[in-house]
Design a protein around this motif. Structure first.
Motif, PDB file in Angstrom:
ATOM      1  N   GLY A  79     -12.820  16.119  12.259  1.00 14.46           N
ATOM      2  CA  GLY A  79     -10.905  15.778  13.398  1.00 14.46           C
ATOM      3  C   GLY A  79     -10.357  15.641  12.616  1.00 14.46           C
ATOM      4  N   SER A  80     -10.531  13.648  12.022  1.00 16.62           N
ATOM      5  CA  SER A  80      -9.770  13.113  11.740  1.00 16.62           C
ATOM      6  C   SER A  80      -9.020  13.441  10.373  1.00 16.62           C
ATOM      7  N   VAL A  81      -7.573  12.410  10.860  1.00 12.39           N
ATOM      8  CA  VAL A  81      -6.823  12.781   9.657  1.00 12.39           C
ATOM      9  C   VAL A  81      -6.749  11.243   8.418  1.00 12.39           C
ATOM     10  N   PRO A 122      -1.647   8.931   3.720  1.00 13.85           N
ATOM     11  CA  PRO A 122      -1.985   9.255   2.532  1.00 13.85           C
ATOM     12  C   PRO A 122      -2.167   7.727   1.722  1.00 13.85           C
ATOM     13  N   ASP A 123      -2.721   7.779   0.746  1.00 19.91           N
ATOM     14  CA  ASP A 123      -2.470   6.572  -0.015  1.00 19.91           C
ATOM     15  C   ASP A 123      -1.191   5.745  -0.208  1.00 19.91           C
ATOM     16  N   VAL A 124       0.041   6.382  -0.875  1.00 17.68           N
ATOM     17  CA  VAL A 124       1.099   5.851  -0.273  1.00 17.68           C
ATOM     18  C   VAL A 124       1.733   5.041   1.076  1.00 17.68           C
ATOM     19  N   LEU A 125       1.221   5.391   2.109  1.00 14.64           N
ATOM     20  CA  LEU A 125       1.057   4.661   3.825  1.00 14.64           C
ATOM     21  C   LEU A 125      -0.118   3.864   3.853  1.00 14.64           C
ATOM     22  N   LYS A 126      -0.938   3.969   3.396  1.00 15.46           N
ATOM     23  CA  LYS A 126      -1.791   3.378   3.838  1.00 15.46           C
ATOM     24  C   LYS A 126      -1.672   1.600   3.802  1.00 15.46           C
ATOM     25  N   SER A 127      -0.665   0.642   3.158  1.00 15.16           N
ATOM     26  CA  SER A 127      -0.285  -0.348   3.546  1.00 15.16           C
ATOM     27  C   SER A 127       1.049  -0.320   4.278  1.00 15.16           C
ATOM     28  N   TYR A 128       1.622   0.340   4.518  1.00 11.92           N
ATOM     29  CA  TYR A 128       2.230   0.449   5.341  1.00 11.92           C
ATOM     30  C   TYR A 128       1.255   0.938   7.027  1.00 11.92           C
ATOM     31  N   ALA A 129       0.968   1.711   6.474  1.00 17.22           N
ATOM     32  CA  ALA A 129       0.414   1.887   8.354  1.00 17.22           C
ATOM     33  C   ALA A 129      -0.562   0.737   8.900  1.00 17.22           C
ATOM     34  N   GLY A 130      -1.553   0.357   7.489  1.00 17.98           N
ATOM     35  CA  GLY A 130      -2.637  -1.039   8.624  1.00 17.98           C
ATOM     36  C   GLY A 130      -3.966   0.109   8.902  1.00 17.98           C
ATOM     37  N   PHE A 131      -4.241   0.966   8.130  1.00 20.56           N
ATOM     38  CA  PHE A 131      -5.270   2.211   8.426  1.00 20.56           C
ATOM     39  C   PHE A 131      -5.067   2.971   7.321  1.00 20.56           C
ATOM     40  N   ASP A 132      -6.225   3.641   6.948  1.00 20.15           N
ATOM     41  CA  ASP A 132      -6.791   4.353   5.869  1.00 20.15           C
ATOM     42  C   ASP A 132      -6.940   6.530   7.040  1.00 20.15           C
ATOM     43  N   ARG A 133      -7.422   5.687   8.309  1.00 19.94           N
ATOM     44  CA  ARG A 133      -7.378   7.075   8.762  1.00 19.94           C
ATOM     45  C   ARG A 133      -7.089   7.070  10.415  1.00 19.94           C
ATOM     46  N   ILE A 134      -7.333   8.373  10.532  1.00 23.46           N
ATOM     47  CA  ILE A 134      -7.131   8.753  12.519  1.00 23.46           C
ATOM     48  C   ILE A 134      -7.733   9.155  12.864  1.00 23.46           C
ATOM     49  N   THR A 135      -8.129   8.570  13.646  1.00 26.36           N
ATOM     50  CA  THR A 135     -10.145   9.093  14.389  1.00 26.36           C
ATOM     51  C   THR A 135     -10.004   9.640  15.829  1.00 26.36           C
ATOM     52  N   ILE A 136     -10.690  10.202  15.987  1.00 33.61           N
ATOM     53  CA  ILE A 136     -11.075  10.495  17.196  1.00 33.61           C
ATOM     54  C   ILE A 136     -11.681   9.905  18.118  1.00 33.61           C
TER      55      ILE A 136
END
Length: 420
Positions: A401-403, A406-420
């Motif tokens: 259920g996690s997402v 994408p690699d190019v967005l990880k440094s912009y988002a500050g996280f690698d995965r969205i989890t429940i």
């Protein structure tokens, strides 16, 4: 707006062009109004010349014949009446011309509707899952990052909230796309008004035919932007640009507002077709002889976003029956939605030739000695954010259920995965 000279000189070509679009074209009415307008102008000019000649003669003569003075009064009255008549004819002709779409390029394929669009290419393999992939609305609600109920509570249907990492992922996506286009593709970033005046949306060709699909503030007669294309077109309205500075390439992020009256009952689930959405828009002002080459480059810039995100996409060349109002030639870029099992339009890249620049009176001078000429305008999404968000959620979803981000967005988002 199409060239009235072309209507006068080659009406057969105009008629054939609009048969290709499958549109009715009031050619006879336009020709009749144009002839009446030109006849009125010729008569006005003749009467003015007569009045100027008599005035000059009276100014140097000692005699002031009453009959001649009386005749000049009648001439003055006739000029005023003809000017009113000419204005009424011009206004009617202009209103009709504003509702006439652009002429399709000779290279645009003929066809009745979207079913006749031409497949150009697919880039990337469709993902395979060892589970049944979910649609984005289920993923978003399960992760607590999309809130549809509160969107309706705050506004109405087809509005939504992004929460927590959902909101941050969207912000990351926008920032990354702007950086990609400015740092890698050579665009200059703009921050634009989110409301524009009537002249601006008329120049961009969203008025009059698109008016019922726009949000309008009646008191100030301002429109919430349907796309950044409108204010960017209007930036140089009534100006002459220097040819040595072309092409001018701009990119901007704006929210966009559309009533979606044209799509009632379609795509009511999720965030595919909503009233408010964010978009990064690319726009070019170019010399006419380079505009189709620049269209291919614009398309490539849009595709680069898909490739960098690692999401499969395809390109379609639009046929005449599916061509946008202002466009002479267009390509659609569609990303794959693995959960909904459909292709999602994330960009439409168009060459509008001199259609918008004629409406907006935007010209360029190739050299100091050159006569100003109309330039060509191009626009394309780089990209539309909600559908890219759909593609990310659906293509990067995991069995738990996690997402993954994408690699190019990880440094912009500050996280690698969205989890429940």
């Amino acid at each position: 707006m199409i060239d009235i000279e072309l209507v006068r000189e080659n009406p057969e070509f105009i008629t054939q062009s609009f048969k290709r679009r499958g549109k009715d074209f009031p050619l006879n009415e336009i020709i009749d109004l144009d002839q009446k307008r030109r006849a009125a102008i010729i008569e006005i000019d003749s009467l003015r010349a007569r009045r100027n000649s008599v005035s000059k003669s009276l100014g140097t003569s000692k005699e002031k014949p009453p009959t001649l003075i009386s005749e000049m009064r009648e001439v003055g009255t006739k000029i005023k009446n003809l000017e009113r008549e000419e204005k009424a004819i011009s206004d009617k002709l202009n209103q009709i011309m504003l509702d006439v779409p652009n002429i399709p390029s000779e290279s645009t394929p003929d066809g009745d509707d979207e079913n006749n669009n031409i497949f150009v290419r697919t880039v990337g393999a469709l993902p395979k899952f060892n589970f049944d992939p979910k649609p984005h609305w289920e993923i978003g609600e399960n992760l607590g990052i999309i809130d549809f109920q509160r969107g309706v509570k705050l506004a109405q249907a087809r509005f939504y909230l992004l929460r927590g990492k959902g909101a941050r992922l969207q912000r990351a996506l926008i920032s990354w796309m702007l950086d990609l286009h400015t740092e890698k593709h050579g665009y200059s970033e703009l921050y634009l008004p989110y409301m524009v005046n009537r002249e601006t949306v008329t120049a961009s060709s969203h008025l009059p035919h698109f008016e019922e699909n726009m949000y309008h503030d009646e008191e100030d007669d301002l429109f919430l932007v349907p796309t950044a294309e409108a204010p960017v077109t209007g930036m140089f309205r009534d100006e002459i640009l220097e040819g040595e500075n072309l092409p001018l390439k701009f990119v901007s992020h704006t929210p966009c507002w559309r009533r979606e009256k044209f799509s009632a009952g379609r795509d009511t689930r999720g965030i595919k077709r909503v009233h408010q959405f964010d978009k990064v828009e690319m726009y070019k002002f170019v010399e006419p002889d380079r505009s189709f080459e620049e269209l291919e480059l614009l398309l490539n810039d849009a595709e680069n976003v898909c490739v960098a995100l690692g999401i499969p996409h395809r390109v379609l060349e639009l046929c005449t029956g599916d061509l946008g109002f202002a466009a002479a030639k267009s390509y659609d870029v569609e990303m794959w939605g693995a959960g909904t099992q459909e292709w999602l339009e994330v960009s439409s890249c168009s060459n509008c030739t001199d259609f918008q620049s004629r409406r907006a009176a935007i010209r360029y001078r190739a050299s100091n000695e050159s006569k100003p000429k109309l330039l060509h305008t191009l626009n394309g999404s780089g990209l539309a954010v909600p559908r890219v968000m759909i593609a990310i959620l659906e293509n990067y979803q995991k069995e738990d259920g996690s997402v993954e981000v994408p690699d190019v967005l990880k440094s912009y988002a500050g996280f690698d995965r969205i989890t429940i």
